[in-house]
Every structure is written in structure tokens, then in C-alpha cells.
Scaffold this motif. Structure first.
Motif, short mmCIF file in Angstrom:
data_model
loop_
_atom_site.label_atom_id
_atom_site.label_comp_id
_atom_site.label_asym_id
_atom_site.label_seq_id
_atom_site.Cartn_x
_atom_site.Cartn_y
_atom_site.Cartn_z
N GLY A 1 0.82 -1.20 0.00
CA GLY A 1 0.00 0.00 0.00
C GLY A 1 0.86 1.25 0.00
O GLY A 1 1.76 1.40 -0.83
N ASP A 2 0.61 2.15 0.96
CA ASP A 2 1.36 3.40 1.07
C ASP A 2 2.53 3.29 2.03
O ASP A 2 3.07 4.31 2.49
CB ASP A 2 0.43 4.54 1.53
CG ASP A 2 -0.59 4.91 0.47
OD1 ASP A 2 -0.30 4.70 -0.73
OD2 ASP A 2 -1.67 5.41 0.84
N ARG A 3 2.95 2.07 2.34
CA ARG A 3 4.07 1.87 3.23
C ARG A 3 5.23 1.23 2.47
O ARG A 3 5.03 0.27 1.71
CB ARG A 3 3.70 0.97 4.41
CG ARG A 3 2.58 1.52 5.28
CD ARG A 3 3.06 2.71 6.10
NE ARG A 3 2.01 3.18 7.02
CZ ARG A 3 1.21 4.20 6.78
NH1 ARG A 3 1.32 4.87 5.64
NH2 ARG A 3 0.31 4.58 7.67
N ALA A 4 6.42 1.76 2.69
CA ALA A 4 7.64 1.16 2.16
C ALA A 4 8.46 0.65 3.34
O ALA A 4 8.67 1.38 4.33
CB ALA A 4 8.44 2.16 1.35
N PHE A 5 8.91 -0.59 3.25
CA PHE A 5 9.70 -1.21 4.31
C PHE A 5 11.13 -1.36 3.79
O PHE A 5 11.36 -2.05 2.80
CB PHE A 5 9.10 -2.55 4.72
CG PHE A 5 7.67 -2.43 5.19
CD1 PHE A 5 7.39 -2.13 6.50
CD2 PHE A 5 6.61 -2.59 4.29
CE1 PHE A 5 6.07 -1.99 6.93
CE2 PHE A 5 5.29 -2.46 4.71
CZ PHE A 5 5.02 -2.16 6.04
#
Length: 206
Positions: free
Chosen positions: A28-32
Motif C-alpha cells: 500500500g502506502d508503506r515502504a519497508f
């Protein structure tokens, strides 16, 4: 962050820099993001302005995979590989660790199963259906000198890179079964899949 809407003219629209980065996974709108400085969570809802919202410096690693609420970090030999609870992105928490004799150079998540490609130690499968008690449920060794360096999992199949490509039936994660193997002209480092095609990047042969 690159805008590739026009593949003839990729455009840099945003960037984040905080030490050496080895890998990134998106949900989604998260980058890890993972690297020598540990594990970081970025909010990329605005691609022009990635914002760090969570960190776990102890989760140093080389590879990362992520799903909703869960991340897996594959680490070099002197660091443990870890499963992280990222259900609260601001406060990622380590919930399981694995000290491999060699590096875990590939990680993948499919459903509640986490797959670790662990150098010459082979493939390991962890059940994370109970985040409070992840447990290793399956393993598969390959003949030496096979050295696993990347993995992707799709539709009950694991595609594993070593000196070529191996395909494994993981429809039952507790009992991985080899299907086929193909030797390529170099050490395979990364994999991607689109439809019925798997793309293999090799450091020696391209």
C-alpha cells in the motif's frame, strides 16, 4: 521514487536517504526498507516526500519481504534473520529470529507462511499465522554446491535462485517438494515473475 508512466522517460519524483539500503518492499502506502542501519518504515502516500514513521535499528538485514501487518528480514551470517510485527508501523516489533550458519539472502511471504532462502542451508518455512508464536514447519535441502540467493512465491510455487532456477511445490508449506531445476550461466541474484514468465538476474550473465 521514480515515475515510470512514460517508460521512455523515467522521472525522479522523490527520495529518502538514511544510510546504506539493501532492499525495499511495498505494501500500500508503506515502504519497508532494510540495510546496515536496520529496518525502517516509510509513508510514501506522497511519492514526492517519503516520510520515515518507524524504525527498528536491531533488524539489520540484506533482504526484506512484507505483507499486511508482517515483515520478514533476511540477514547476513553474523546477524539474526527476523520476523517483525508491523501492524503498528510506528513501532515495529521483532516476534521471531533465526540464526543461520550463512546469510539468508532471500525472503518471501505468502499468506501466513514465510519462506527463507538460506544460502547452502536450503529452504525453510515458518508459519506466522499466530504472530505471538511463529514456528518453523518445513524445510528442504538441495545438493551442494547449491547456494540459495533469492526466492519468490506465487500460486503454491516457490521459485528459488541459486546457480540457476529451482521450482518447488509449496502448496503444502510444511512439505516442500522439488519440481524442476534449470542451470543458467551465472549466479542468480534476483527474481521477478509476470504471468507465466520468470525473469532471472544473474551477476555474471545479466
Amino acid at each position: 521514487v521514480l515515475d515510470v508512466s512514460n517508460p521512455l522517460n523515467p522521472v525522479l519524483v522523490g527520495q529518502y536517504s538514511q544510510g546504506a539500503v539493501s532492499d525495499v518492499a511495498l505494501v500500500g502506502d508503506r515502504a519497508f526498507v532494510v540495510g546496515w542501519t536496520g529496518f525502517r518504515v516509510l509513508d510514501v502516500a506522497d511519492p514526492s516526500n517519503p516520510v520515515e514513521i518507524g524504525t527498528l535499528p536491531a533488524a539489520v538485514g540484506e533482504r526484506v519481504a512484507a505483507a499486511v501487518g508482517l515483515a520478514a528480514v533476511g540477514a547476513w551470517a553474523r546477524f539474526p534473520s527476523q520476523l517483525l510485527d508491523v501492524s503498528v508501523p510506528a513501532t515495529p516489533v521483532s516476534i521471531w529470529s533465526f540464526d543461520a550458519p550463512g546469510p539468508v539472502a532471500g525472503v518471501a511471504i505468502s499468506g501466513a507462511s514465510v519462506f527463507l532462502a538460506s544460502g547452502n542451508e536450503g529452504l525453510r518455512v515458518v508459519d506466522a499465522s499466530d504472530p505471538s508464536n511463529p514456528a518453523e514447519i518445513g524445510a528442504l535441502a538441495f545438493p551442494l554446491p547449491s547456494y540459495l540467493s533469492a526466492i519468490l512465491v506465487d500460486a503454491g510455487r516457490a521459485y528459488v535462485a541459486d546457480e540457476g532456477l529451482r521450482i518447488v511445490d509449496v502448496s503444502n508449506p510444511a512439505d516442500p517438494v522439488p519440481i524442476s531445476a534449470l542451470t543458467l550461466g551465472g549466479n542468480a541474484d534476483r527474481l521477478a515473475k509476470a504471468g507465466t514468465r520468470v525473469y532471472v538476474f544473474t551477476s555474471d550473465a545479466g
